[in-house]
Design an enzyme around this catalytic site. Structure first.
Site, mmCIF file in Angstrom:
data_model
loop_
_atom_site.group_PDB
_atom_site.id
_atom_site.type_symbol
_atom_site.label_atom_id
_atom_site.label_comp_id
_atom_site.label_asym_id
_atom_site.label_seq_id
_atom_site.Cartn_x
_atom_site.Cartn_y
_atom_site.Cartn_z
ATOM 1 N N HIS A 134 14.236 21.542 51.159
ATOM 2 C CA HIS A 134 15.224 22.537 50.348
ATOM 3 C C HIS A 134 15.956 23.525 51.283
ATOM 4 O O HIS A 134 15.400 24.261 51.984
ATOM 5 C CB HIS A 134 14.315 23.328 49.657
ATOM 6 C CG HIS A 134 15.027 24.369 48.678
ATOM 7 N ND1 HIS A 134 15.008 25.560 48.460
ATOM 8 C CD2 HIS A 134 16.047 23.930 47.762
ATOM 9 C CE1 HIS A 134 15.619 26.073 47.633
ATOM 10 N NE2 HIS A 134 16.382 25.242 47.228
ATOM 11 N N ARG A 135 17.388 23.394 51.398
ATOM 12 C CA ARG A 135 17.970 24.098 52.420
ATOM 13 C C ARG A 135 17.652 24.033 53.786
ATOM 14 O O ARG A 135 17.810 24.855 54.646
ATOM 15 C CB ARG A 135 18.154 25.712 51.880
ATOM 16 C CG ARG A 135 18.541 25.810 50.370
ATOM 17 C CD ARG A 135 18.481 27.396 50.049
ATOM 18 N NE ARG A 135 18.469 27.306 48.487
ATOM 19 C CZ ARG A 135 18.249 28.606 48.149
ATOM 20 N NH1 ARG A 135 18.283 29.553 48.717
ATOM 21 N NH2 ARG A 135 17.885 28.453 46.690
ATOM 22 N N ASP A 147 23.777 23.085 50.482
ATOM 23 C CA ASP A 147 24.729 23.495 49.296
ATOM 24 C C ASP A 147 26.020 23.623 49.865
ATOM 25 O O ASP A 147 26.263 24.169 51.071
ATOM 26 C CB ASP A 147 24.313 25.140 48.855
ATOM 27 C CG ASP A 147 22.496 24.862 48.384
ATOM 28 O OD1 ASP A 147 22.557 24.684 47.176
ATOM 29 O OD2 ASP A 147 22.009 25.486 49.243
ATOM 30 N N LYS A 175 27.689 23.564 44.657
ATOM 31 C CA LYS A 175 27.472 24.973 44.299
ATOM 32 C C LYS A 175 28.523 25.609 43.669
ATOM 33 O O LYS A 175 29.855 25.805 44.361
ATOM 34 C CB LYS A 175 26.898 25.868 45.450
ATOM 35 C CG LYS A 175 26.510 27.200 45.207
ATOM 36 C CD LYS A 175 25.081 27.184 44.185
ATOM 37 C CE LYS A 175 24.116 26.707 44.817
ATOM 38 N NZ LYS A 175 22.637 26.797 43.878
ATOM 39 N N HIS A 200 24.395 28.950 50.324
ATOM 40 C CA HIS A 200 23.770 28.765 48.756
ATOM 41 C C HIS A 200 24.303 29.602 47.967
ATOM 42 O O HIS A 200 24.902 29.505 46.807
ATOM 43 C CB HIS A 200 22.299 28.858 48.878
ATOM 44 C CG HIS A 200 21.702 29.253 47.540
ATOM 45 N ND1 HIS A 200 21.421 30.236 46.818
ATOM 46 C CD2 HIS A 200 21.358 28.003 46.692
ATOM 47 C CE1 HIS A 200 20.996 30.059 45.816
ATOM 48 N NE2 HIS A 200 20.864 28.622 45.577
ATOM 49 N N ASP A 237 10.325 24.171 50.213
ATOM 50 C CA ASP A 237 10.808 25.064 51.438
ATOM 51 C C ASP A 237 9.862 24.572 52.528
ATOM 52 O O ASP A 237 10.124 24.967 53.703
ATOM 53 C CB ASP A 237 10.598 26.439 51.084
ATOM 54 C CG ASP A 237 11.609 27.129 50.160
ATOM 55 O OD1 ASP A 237 12.850 26.270 49.855
ATOM 56 O OD2 ASP A 237 11.471 28.062 49.835
ATOM 57 N N GLU A 284 18.157 19.066 51.815
ATOM 58 C CA GLU A 284 18.993 19.317 50.844
ATOM 59 C C GLU A 284 19.976 20.394 51.168
ATOM 60 O O GLU A 284 19.519 21.670 52.078
ATOM 61 C CB GLU A 284 18.515 19.850 49.701
ATOM 62 C CG GLU A 284 19.028 20.432 48.232
ATOM 63 C CD GLU A 284 19.326 21.775 48.112
ATOM 64 O OE1 GLU A 284 20.050 22.065 47.156
ATOM 65 O OE2 GLU A 284 18.949 22.471 49.166
ATOM 66 N N GLU A 288 24.281 19.438 47.238
ATOM 67 C CA GLU A 288 24.498 20.255 46.166
ATOM 68 C C GLU A 288 25.886 20.783 45.879
ATOM 69 O O GLU A 288 26.324 21.688 46.833
ATOM 70 C CB GLU A 288 23.484 21.179 45.693
ATOM 71 C CG GLU A 288 23.942 21.962 44.437
ATOM 72 C CD GLU A 288 22.830 23.131 44.074
ATOM 73 O OE1 GLU A 288 23.210 24.045 43.262
ATOM 74 O OE2 GLU A 288 21.840 23.344 44.672
#
Length: 286
Positions: free
Chosen positions: A46-47, A75, A149, A88, A273, A73, A147
């Site tokens: 995640h990120r 954003d 955003k 993000h 994370d 992942e 993603e």
């Protein structure tokens, strides 16, 4: 007692895990899932591996790759001068030393920002990467879950994302290594029209806890993934998503217990994370 001690030892070893993807063979048979079962669970950093490095930076993405995540992942938003940037929040205040809205800053202004020191002094000077930089650095090394955003803030962002992927010959299916998702479902539809060969996903929050089979069928007309907050995931929801022909990647797991719960719910992937949490899962006593 020996069984309990063994499981506790495995849990402590996992806490000390520093990045290598350890296999199930290191635990005793029956204590953890088989290696094949673990490999079936899609591991999404995640990120990037944002529990270990500042989110949405090249360091976090590289750490996600080193930790053998299946996807990083990211954003994607757009600068004032129309460049795609990976961050993000819709402002730069939380994760950089600057202030202001993403869409009010130029790429040159972004290049002056420090996106690492908020996390740790060790990452002072880490930059906010562009979308193209991330694609060029990590294509072929890991999957990328993109993603969009707040795309409603950036007219034309779907086309710019599509153009960047097409330019790099990344617009064709390649073992689902590129997935595009958003909370803005209209933007997902538009992206699917622009990139019909790529997989897409709809992100949903807590208000979708009572999503109906009819709504899932509508999503399935243009999406391959239904990716909700993990707080609303139940066995029934997972079953309904599968019945609709989609996979489910809940977000965002930040503890080992949360990852174990998602394993038990039979989800297809875990957005986390801490990628190391996805490698081990104790089997409950029968």
């Amino acid at each position: 007692m020996k069984r309990i001690v063994t499981i506790l030892a495995a849990s402590l070893a996992l806490t000390a895990f520093t990045g290598s993807a350890l296999g199930a063979e290191q635990g005793e048979a029956g204590k953890v899932l088989t290696k094949q079962q673990q490999q079936k669970m899609v591991n999404i950093a995640h990120r990037g591996a944002s529990g270990h490095a500042p989110e949405n930076t090249m360091e976090a993405f590289q750490k996600g790759v080193e930790m053998k995540s299946d996807y990083i992942e990211i954003d994607v938003q757009m600068t004032k001068d129309g460049e795609l940037i990976v961050i993000h929040d819709t402002t730069v205040d939380r994760t950089t030393d600057g202030t202001g809205k993403v869409g009010d800053l130029t790429l040159e202004e972004f290049e002056q920002l420090d996106a690492g020191s908020w996390f740790s002094e060790a990452y002072t000077g880490e930059e906010v990467p562009t979308f193209e930089e991330v694609l060029d650095a990590f294509r072929g090394k890991t999957g990328i879950l993109i993603e969009m955003k707040a795309p409603e803030l950036y007219p034309g962002v779907e086309e710019k994302i599509a153009d960047a992927l097409i330019e790099r010959n990344m617009s064709k299916p390649n073992n689902n290594k590129i997935i595009i998702q958003s909370f803005n479902h209209k933007a997902v539809k538009k992206s699917k029209e622009l990139l019909p060969n790529l997989s897409h996903g709809v992100l949903t929050g807590g208000s979708w806890a009572n999503v109906t089979e009819e709504q899932l069928a509508q999503f399935a007309a243009y999406a391959d993934y239904f990716n909700p907050t993990m707080n609303i995931v139940t066995h029934e929801l997972v079953s309904d998503v599968h019945e609709a022909g989609m996979d489910i990647f809940p977000y965002t797991s930040r503890t080992q217990e949360q990852a174990w719960r998602l394993f038990d719910l039979n989800v297809d992937g875990i957005i986390t994370d801490f990628p190391e949490h996805v490698y081990y899962h104790p089997v409950k006593n029968s």
